[in-house]
Design an enzyme around this catalytic site. Structure first.
Site, mmCIF file in Angstrom:
data_model
loop_
_atom_site.group_PDB
_atom_site.id
_atom_site.type_symbol
_atom_site.label_atom_id
_atom_site.label_comp_id
_atom_site.label_asym_id
_atom_site.label_seq_id
_atom_site.Cartn_x
_atom_site.Cartn_y
_atom_site.Cartn_z
ATOM 1 N N ASP A 1 47.951 9.009 30.552
ATOM 2 C CA ASP A 1 48.228 9.611 31.848
ATOM 3 C C ASP A 1 47.678 11.031 31.884
ATOM 4 O O ASP A 1 47.559 11.693 30.845
ATOM 5 C CB ASP A 1 49.740 9.669 32.105
ATOM 6 N N ARG A 2 47.369 11.513 33.076
ATOM 7 C CA ARG A 2 46.807 12.857 33.234
ATOM 8 C C ARG A 2 47.621 13.905 32.468
ATOM 9 O O ARG A 2 47.068 14.739 31.751
ATOM 10 C CB ARG A 2 46.771 13.237 34.715
#
Length: 314
Positions: free
Chosen positions: A149-150
């Site tokens: 995830d970012r």
């Protein structure tokens, strides 16, 4: 960082090799560097000339220049060397831990997208690494094996060919020997270790959630162990038996201890200014050599500092 297996390629400096005299050309009229080179190297194709530029083999007045449109003035001397001098372009929010002909293993900072979505066109790990491998050959590509995830930091890897990608993804559970995270979660987790199992589904708003009904979604299994705990926070080591989208984040919410900073999945705390999730260890069997390779990154300092702060308050 720990690593086993084939040693990484050097990421800095030119590789030692015999140097050969550079060819030199005097600039007689204003022009741009690429146009000048195409004229002087008439026997070479445009892509070949671009590659010479990209590899830092061109100097203007003894200064390496890689920009195609660099302006030239009469009186300057352009030198063309046979020796490749440049390393990969500067990477932002990304550090290469290992690279060989089959895989590239990196450390990704929190805040950097792994791969662009249809809506996102910003800088990503994928885009930067594509530029990196194309320094050697414009046709080179990288292939996605898994994602972070970012806002999750840590170790991840890409394949350097479709063949390797397919081989590793088809046998992911056998190839990947260890994939562990650390999660800073809200509250005191009382059980020192446990396993969370559910079936993950995605809502119309693209939010993942757990179903307790068998075969209702993707089966997800998460194992955790408490490393540190206080009344406000717990630091967990988390091992994935399956790798589903947002799996750790959903499962932490399921047990009433959402990941710090994860508003989407129930968190109220923003104490570290980022998501409290970090991919700490990645260990896998090399797709060609069969050797076991292991990469470990340290727990981010903000995760640990919460316990010192918390104990000082009480």
């Amino acid at each position: 960082m720990k690593r086993n297996g084939p040693s990484p390629r050097r990421q800095g400096g030119a590789l030692p090799r015999k140097t050969t005299p550079a060819r030199q050309f005097a600039v007689t009229e204003p022009t741009e560097l690429l146009l000048f080179l195409l004229d002087k190297l008439a026997g070479q194709g445009r892509n070949s000339v671009k590659s010479i530029l990209a590899h830092g083999q061109v100097s203007v007045d003894d200064r390496v220049e890689t920009k195609y449109n660099h302006p030239l003035k009469p009186g300057q001397i352009v030198s063309i060397s046979k020796d490749k001098k440049t390393t990969a372009p500067g990477l932002i929010g990304l550090r290469i831990l290992h690279e060989d002909d089959d895989v590239i293993v990196v450390y990704k900072d929190a805040g950097l997208l792994s791969i662009a979505t249809e809506q996102e066109t910003e800088l990503t790990a994928y885009r930067q690494l594509t530029a990196h491998v194309r320094l050697k050959n414009e046709k080179n590509r990288i292939f996605v094996l898994h994602r972070l995830d970012r806002e999750t930091s840590g170790v991840m890897m890409f394949a350097k060919s479709e063949r390797v990608q397919q081989k590793m993804q088809d046998n992911w559970s056998e190839v990947v020997k260890e994939r562990s995270y650390v999660a800073l979660v809200e509250g005191l987790v009382k059980k020192s270790q446990g396993t969370i199992t559910s079936w993950l589904k995605e809502s119309s708003t693209l939010k993942m959630y757990s179903s307790q009904n068998s075969n209702d979604g993707q089966h997800a299994v998460t194992h955790y162990k408490v490393l540190k705990a206080s009344r406000a926070y717990s630091l967990l080591e988390v091992n994935l038996e399956t790798g589903r989208k947002n799996q750790i984040r959903v499962h932490m919410q399921d047990i009433g201890h959402p990941v710090v900073g994860d508003k989407k999945y129930g968190a109220k705390s923003k104490s570290i200014g980022r998501l409290g999730l970090h991919a700490r260890v990645l260990s896998f069997e090399h797709p060609t050599t069969g050797q076991l390779m292991r990469f470990e990154s340290p727990i981010p300092k903000p995760f640990l500092s919460q316990f010192a702060e918390d104990s000082a308050k009480h």
